[in-house]
Write a protein that holds these residues in place. Sequence first.
Motif, PDB file in Angstrom:
ATOM      1  N   ARG A  73       0.792  -1.224   0.000  1.00  0.00           N
ATOM      2  CA  ARG A  73       0.000   0.000   0.000  1.00  0.00           C
ATOM      3  C   ARG A  73       0.832   1.286   0.000  1.00  0.00           C
ATOM      4  O   ARG A  73       0.258   2.381  -0.052  1.00  0.00           O
ATOM      5  CB  ARG A  73      -0.919   0.029   1.238  1.00  0.00           C
TER       6      ARG A  73
ATOM      7  N   GLN B 256      -7.237   1.571  -1.305  1.00  0.00           N
ATOM      8  CA  GLN B 256      -6.094   2.310  -1.819  1.00  0.00           C
ATOM      9  C   GLN B 256      -6.242   3.775  -1.459  1.00  0.00           C
ATOM     10  O   GLN B 256      -7.327   4.236  -1.093  1.00  0.00           O
ATOM     11  CB  GLN B 256      -5.931   2.143  -3.322  1.00  0.00           C
TER      12      GLN B 256
ATOM     13  N   LYS C 281      -0.637   4.530  -4.188  1.00  0.00           N
ATOM     14  CA  LYS C 281       0.108   4.086  -3.014  1.00  0.00           C
ATOM     15  C   LYS C 281       0.424   5.277  -2.112  1.00  0.00           C
ATOM     16  O   LYS C 281       0.729   6.370  -2.582  1.00  0.00           O
ATOM     17  CB  LYS C 281       1.404   3.389  -3.434  1.00  0.00           C
TER      18      LYS C 281
END
Length: 528
Positions: A92, A388, A393
């Motif tokens: 992530r 997300q 990211k």
Amino acid sequence: MTNTIADIETSDMILVTGSNTTENHPVLSSFVKRAAAKGKKLYVIDPRKVTLATHADKWLRPEPGTDIAWINGLMHVIIKKDLQDKDFIENRTQNFEALKEAVEKYTPEYVENITGIKAEDLIEVAEQFAKAPAASILYCMGITQHTCGTDNVKSLANLSMLCGHLGKPGGGVNPLRGQNNVQGACDMGGLPNVFTAYQPVGDDDVRSELEKAWNVTGMSAKPGLPATEMIQKAYEGDLRSLFVIGENPLISDPDLNHAKKALANLDFFVVQDIFETETTKVADVVLPAFCFAEKDGTFTNTERRVQRVRKAVNAPGEARQDWEIICGIASKMGYEMSYETSRDIFKEITSLTPSYKGITWERISKIGIHWPCPDENHEGTPILHTSQFARGKGLFHAIDHRPPAELPDKNYPYVLTTGRVLYHYHTGTMTMKTNGLNMLSPECFVEISSGDARKLGIDTGSEVDVSSRRGKISAKLKVSSKAVDGTVFIPFHFAKAAANELTNAKLDPTAKIPEFKVCAIKIEPIKI
């Protein structure tokens, strides 16, 4: 807030920093106190021993303006003990190695030397935060009102991402807004560089869509001025007129002597408000507006919940709704801006604001909806970043500690920090018209530790002069267990002893917010 207010009570560990929650957000603080009463871990990190600290497992006291150092210290401990959420970091986030390198030097001992926080306490908080199934961070203006405020917030985001506490119930990074519709004002483009929903003014596609909707051409791609820079531009003579809506800068702005000179330098000054204030007294024109109880509309609160506001009473005198005043001025200036009701305005908002598109007047008739809500079949988003981040990211930022713009010295040996008390709100425009509240909190005070009071040879009730490099005020001393040697607290509500006569107008380079929370002062007894 990335999570909801109710979600706080489900956290396994709550870290509160830069927030006098019980006085500034008394309703929200009840969720924190209930969580602590149920045995959930609560840590308060604040230069003052605020009331919430009495409910905490531990209170950690950093020197004012050293937040990046102790946050980096927590991350140093977590990484050294291999407690970080490796899966979350891998899947992530990005730039972890840069963060790891940046926090390498922030050992508990190094952090103690900068902040005053004991090394063993730092280690305890780091371990509890990393090991908690879900940990929530709550912060307020004690984090943001610094010349490094933006980096303080980024550092807290780093900490939460490091341990995978974003995107799940009971976690999150949760700013507590200072006023009831600050979130909504920002969502609606009440910032100099964005339109609604934080769409950049420099985005050609966004401007094109808005130009079509509003039947105009040539909308500027250049961001406007932040409020703090407007004052300086007025002082320098580059800004000639100013329109202030619902603010009282002659109490709330830093370095008030400078602000007064700046406003006096304007050619034309307009203030729109519900009561007379220190600022309306110097305006060329005052426009009386409706208060919240006199109009229909929506607010968006600190948890991103869009809620209906309904008229309860009629407005007095010649007051008009804020939007009616603005539309009237726009029409006089050559652009016909006309709506029948607040509902019509909200319909336009949802049509042009991606995060609000699915919210309708009818859907929020009984209970609000959390944005983003992209369509009318969407239930809203109580928790952000579940799968997300908006940018894809999450980006770790490698940030180093830097000291405040002004530190104490032999001439100004104390650190001043400012804030609010429970009984008054902001500059007292509303609360100081209530006799009961004025009885409970009638005047300004200078909160000081018993140790500092002994050194000065004074005690509670003594009249003192408090001076900085920018100004001087006089007020009564209050010796308090909340205060720590070397640090003084003064509430900023009171015009007769305005704390912002003293504060530093140095700005965060990104957010352009002043450093209200740290400046150097001296205290002298008034000789009678």
